[in-house]
Design a protein around this motif. Structure first.
Motif, PDB file in Angstrom:
ATOM      1  N   GLY A 280       0.786  -1.222   0.000  1.00  0.00           N
ATOM      2  CA  GLY A 280       0.000   0.000   0.000  1.00  0.00           C
ATOM      3  C   GLY A 280       0.813   1.265   0.000  1.00  0.00           C
TER       4      GLY A 280
ATOM      5  N   GLN B 160      -7.678  -3.539  -0.326  1.00  0.00           N
ATOM      6  CA  GLN B 160      -7.515  -2.979   1.015  1.00  0.00           C
ATOM      7  C   GLN B 160      -6.767  -1.651   0.996  1.00  0.00           C
ATOM      8  OE1 GLN B 160      -5.246  -5.528   3.597  1.00  0.00           O
ATOM      9  NE2 GLN B 160      -5.114  -4.021   5.241  1.00  0.00           N
ATOM     10  N   HIS B 161      -5.712  -1.583   0.201  1.00  0.00           N
ATOM     11  CA  HIS B 161      -4.841  -0.408   0.223  1.00  0.00           C
ATOM     12  C   HIS B 161      -5.212   0.654  -0.818  1.00  0.00           C
ATOM     13  CE1 HIS B 161      -2.273  -2.374   3.089  1.00  0.00           C
ATOM     14  NE2 HIS B 161      -1.931  -3.334   2.258  1.00  0.00           N
ATOM     15  N   TYR B 162      -5.808   0.231  -1.912  1.00  0.00           N
ATOM     16  CA  TYR B 162      -6.103   1.156  -3.001  1.00  0.00           C
ATOM     17  C   TYR B 162      -7.599   1.129  -3.300  1.00  0.00           C
ATOM     18  CZ  TYR B 162      -1.049   0.508  -3.470  1.00  0.00           C
ATOM     19  OH  TYR B 162       0.304   0.418  -3.220  1.00  0.00           O
TER      20      TYR B 162
ATOM     21  N   SER C 254      -4.283  -7.637  -1.502  1.00  0.00           N
ATOM     22  CA  SER C 254      -3.838  -6.384  -0.895  1.00  0.00           C
ATOM     23  C   SER C 254      -4.393  -5.123  -1.563  1.00  0.00           C
ATOM     24  CB  SER C 254      -2.306  -6.315  -0.896  1.00  0.00           C
ATOM     25  OG  SER C 254      -1.793  -6.293  -2.224  1.00  0.00           O
ATOM     26  N   TRP C 255      -4.590  -5.147  -2.859  1.00  0.00           N
ATOM     27  CA  TRP C 255      -5.008  -3.921  -3.537  1.00  0.00           C
ATOM     28  C   TRP C 255      -6.378  -3.411  -3.092  1.00  0.00           C
ATOM     29  CZ3 TRP C 255      -3.292  -2.445  -9.071  1.00  0.00           C
ATOM     30  CH2 TRP C 255      -1.891  -2.580  -9.183  1.00  0.00           C
TER      31      TRP C 255
END
Length: 244
Positions: free
Chosen positions: A46, A177-179, A174-175
């Motif tokens: 992130g 969540q972070h983006y 992960s994307w």
């Protein structure tokens, strides 16, 4: 005995790895996969700005459009019909079947939708104006290798696909969540490649294990796989530099 001749005999007398050990040696090369590159680690944690994400997507797009050209070059050198029938699927996976709507649109279209999801207009992505020289050079080197090398060596270079499913799974995990600003539908490329990469590995690995039989040939295969790993790593080096 001449030292050079003695060295040649010594090398030729080495026992080849067993099929299982040779495969283990190939898979061990995953330690150098670009999943471990600092930029990729930061991206999945992130730590990238929207501009950096767009820079990565735009540059990686050049790799996507080179893939079917690379596969077509390999296909042109294949004299075995059975292998051609399997390999041609890779071209269609990226270029797509029929029109450009739905699940048969192909990987290039899926990456285009990723570009739109991160804020890059289709025309801008396809113009390739955002591709930095280092990425262009690396991708072109890969296409040139595939065209000039014996087809079995070019097939071996594709075995970085052994490590690809995990990098796609990491992005899918992960994307979102972070983006949160990236539209979820744009991540379809990552989802689609997980089963396709696994399918392609089965064929490419079979060719490699069958063709590279002597110890010298097996070590050559490891050098080829390292070359491809270096291509992918240098691409991220170029992207990272461009983001600075």
């Amino acid at each position: 005995m001449d030292p050079i001749e003695h060295q040649h005999i010594t090398e030729d007398s080495r026992q080849p790895w067993s099929r299982q050990e040779f495969e283990a040696q190939l898979r061990a090369k995953g330690r150098g996969y670009h999943i471990h590159h600092p930029f990729n680690v930061r991206m999945n944690a992130g730590g990238c700005t929207p501009e950096e994400i767009r820079c990565w997507v735009a540059n990686r797009f050049y790799y996507q459009v080179c893939i079917p050209r690379k596969d077509a070059a390999i296909l042109a050198n294949m004299h075995d019909r059975a292998h051609r029938r399997l390999w041609v699927e890779r071209i269609l996976d990226h270029d797509g079947h029929g029109d450009y709507a739905g699940s048969a649109a192909g990987g290039i279209e899926a990456w285009t939708r990723l570009g739109e999801a991160v804020g890059i207009a289709r025309a801008d992505l396809w113009s390739l104006q955002g591709v930095v020289p280092a990425v262009r050079f690396a991708c072109d080197a890969y296409v040139n290798f595939a065209a000039q090398a014996p087809w079995q060596e070019a097939v071996c270079s594709s075995l970085t696909e052994m490590f690809a499913p995990q990098i796609h799974k990491d992005r899918l995990a992960s994307w979102p969540q972070h983006y949160t600003w990236i539209e979820a539908e744009g991540l379809g490329y990552f989802r689609s490649r997980i089963p396709l990469a696994s399918r392609d590995v089965e064929h490419g690995l079979s060719v490699t294990l069958d063709h590279f039989r002597s110890r010298a040939q097996q070590e050559r295969a490891l050098e080829i796989l390292q070359f491809k790993l270096d291509i992918l790593w240098s691409m991220l080096d170029g992207v990272e530099k461009a983001c600075e």
